[in-house]
Design a protein around this motif. Structure first.
Motif, PDB file in Angstrom:
ATOM      1  N   TYR A 152      71.270   0.961  60.835  1.00 27.98           N
ATOM      2  CA  TYR A 152      71.846   1.742  59.797  1.00 27.98           C
ATOM      3  C   TYR A 152      71.400   3.191  59.749  1.00 27.98           C
ATOM      4  O   TYR A 152      72.251   4.125  59.681  1.00 27.98           O
ATOM      5  N   VAL A 266      74.690  -4.790  57.581  1.00 30.45           N
ATOM      6  CA  VAL A 266      74.403  -4.697  59.112  1.00 30.45           C
ATOM      7  C   VAL A 266      74.984  -5.781  59.806  1.00 30.45           C
ATOM      8  O   VAL A 266      75.412  -5.837  61.083  1.00 30.45           O
ATOM      9  N   TYR A 291      79.138  -1.980  62.682  1.00 26.94           N
ATOM     10  CA  TYR A 291      78.117  -1.503  63.662  1.00 26.94           C
ATOM     11  C   TYR A 291      78.135  -2.135  65.038  1.00 26.94           C
ATOM     12  O   TYR A 291      77.185  -1.831  65.808  1.00 26.94           O
TER      13      TYR A 291
END
Ligand code: SF4
Lengths: 397, 116
Positions: A152, A266, A291
């Motif tokens: 992140y 995530v 991600y």
């Protein structure tokens, strides 16, 4: 009770043990899920202090041990690339891949670095913009939130030369797989306390009810283990099967909400292969679509990996509680911490290493009975059957 | 690796927009991310795993656990030089002891840890 004076509070330990001894009327098999708990048990001889009727079975809770060989081989290949700085926790250094380990990669000139925290790896990426920095993201629910936060942060700070080689695993699906195995002997679980510090206890009541199995959230200090065993035995003797938190000082029922939120952002749940066990449905995390850029497997096309487990290593059975480490033929002979055949011998939390380190070399009389028919879980049958053949890359998502 | 060690917060600050703390683990001092326990205060204890505070802990349990870990050599296992430990486990001398030109962060981390 030869070890009891080593306990932090010997009087309390004695009282807990007395209670367990006076409660037990029938044989019970309890599985401690976490490798840290296994080490405490062996180190303090807790299994030997318990009544003969109470057997502790070692569970699969060592992240280093269950990381699939294929992922280790991918790590070795990525770490060998000249432009890559490969960062890892220290206990992955000597986990054998096919033929070598990260320790050897560094001695051959690879830039392998050990970090204490994944954030250290991110710092290295900031300081080395011309290199690709890859962090080896392994671990259970305790380690996944730090790694999630690091990805992140990388995204937030626009750090493009950082990626994660992900092999995160989740405990509840492993408990499910163990309970589904036809050869399962486990009647109660000591759940891993630190996993529950993050996740809370919400995932367990349904498992406990469906399998009619007590689940006691337990810490990893000697007295924690004794208290966990005591509570599990009380439930078993009364025919109960609920979730009980014996580690309330570090575990809240709701877990850590901030960490859970980050995990949900995530990562997403995926099937995962466990070393020596096989694929367990929904038992892992991978980076979520937002991600995916930070996924080292996507960034480096690591192909042509041909994994080969040493045929004599029986760590899969050790990890499922079907075999005690010293019952493996290779234990202490062809397999030692210096020359480990399997990750369970190399990891500081591995059951084979614990038995070796604390000299548990005796062969139990139940050996033949227990090892005669190691019936694997349905999805691992194929893998075990072909243990002599080189394994093709298993489907790690 | 799954070990989570209790530590006491001695200082809180911010770095790259992230709440960070300096935490004392029975003599070893490290930087710890507080994003998962944002209301942790100086003087309080938390269990810390790979540089992240994960759950508050009362002072007494924290001190007892730290004492036990120190006795069992587990703090050294957690914070000592991992290359040295791996070399020892493998029964081989670690060939890169003369790493003076290699001023990367991981070595700093390891040195910091052994300077207890
Ligand atoms: S003793 Fe060695 S070979 Fe046997 S199961 Fe353990 S790690 Fe594998």
């Amino acid at each position: 009770m030869k070890y009891i004076d080593e306990f932090q509070d010997p009087d309390l330990a004695r009282r807990l043990l007395d209670d367990i001894h006076s409660t037990v009327t029938r044989p019970w098999a309890l599985m401690e899920v976490c490798g840290g708990q296994t080490h405490t048990i062996i180190r303090h001889g807790i299994d030997q202090l318990l009544p003969d009727l109470v057997e502790l079975i070692h569970g699969p809770g060592c992240p280093v041990c269950v990381t699939p060989l294929e992922v280790i081989d991918k790590a070795l290949e990525i770490a060998s690339r000249p432009d890559v700085i490969f960062c890892s926790f220290g206990d992955m250094l000597r986990v054998p891949g096919t033929g070598r380990d990260l320790f050897q990669v560094r001695s051959e000139g690879g830039d392998v670095r050990v970090v204490y925290s994944p954030l250290d790896a991110l710092k290295i990426a900031q300081q080395n913009p011309r290199n690709e920095v890859v962090f080896f993201g392994i671990g259970f629910e305790t380690t996944a939130p730090p790694n999630a936060m690091t990805v992140y942060q990388a995204k937030k700070l626009g750090i493009r030369n950082f990626s994660l080689l992900v092999s995160h695993v989740r405990v509840p699906p492993a408990i499910e797989a163990i309970m589904q195995s036809p050869s399962c002997r486990v009647q109660a679980f000591l759940a891993a306390g630190h996993v529950c510090s993050v996740m809370g206890t919400g995932e367990y009541p349904e498992l406990a009810a469906r399998h009619r199995v007590p689940i006691v959230v337990t810490g990893f200090e000697p007295l924690d283990i004794l208290e966990g065993v005591r509570r599990a035995v009380h439930q078993l003797e009364r025919g109960e099967h609920t979730v009980d938190n014996a580690y309330a000082r570090a575990v809240r029922p709701e877990g850590n909400p901030a960490a859970l939120a980050m995990l949900g952002d995530v990562f997403e749940v995926t099937d995962r292969a466990w070393r020596g066990i096989g694929v367990i449905p929904d038992s892992g995390w991978r980076l979520s679509a937002r991600y995916r850029d930070f996924d080292a497997e996507h960034r480096f096309s690591v192909t042509g990996i041909n994994t080969r487990e040493p045929a004599e290593c029986r760590s899969g059975e050790v990890l499922q509680g079907l075999l005690k480490p010293h019952e493996c033929e290779a234990f202490g002979t062809t397999c030692t911490p210096r020359n480990p055949l399997g990750a369970t011998m190399v990891s500081s939390e591995g059951a084979c290493a614990a038995y070796y380190l604390y000299r548990r070399l005796e062969i139990t009389p139940t050996r033949t009975a227990r090892t005669a028919a190691p019936a694997p879980t349905a999805r691992t049958a194929e893998r075990t059957a072909t243990a002599d053949a080189p394994l093709e890359a298993s489907p790690v998502a | 690796m799954c070990l989570a060690v209790p530590g006491r917060v001695i200082d809180i600050g911010e770095k790259d927009g992230t709440r960070m703390a300096t935490v004392d683990f029975g003599g070893v001092v490290k930087e710890v991310c507080l994003e998962y326990l944002p209301d942790l205060q100086v003087g309080e204890y938390a269990i810390v795993h790979v540089g992240f505070a994960l759950q508050r802990l009362d002072e007494e349990s924290a001190k007892q656990t730290l004492e036990l870990f120190a006795e069992l050599g587990m703090l050294q296992e957690e914070f000592g030089d991992p290359w040295e430990q791996a070399a020892q486990a493998g029964g081989a001398p670690w060939p890169f002891t003369d790493d003076s030109d290699d001023s990367d962060d991981s070595d700093d981390v390891a040195q910091e840890a052994t300077r207890q």
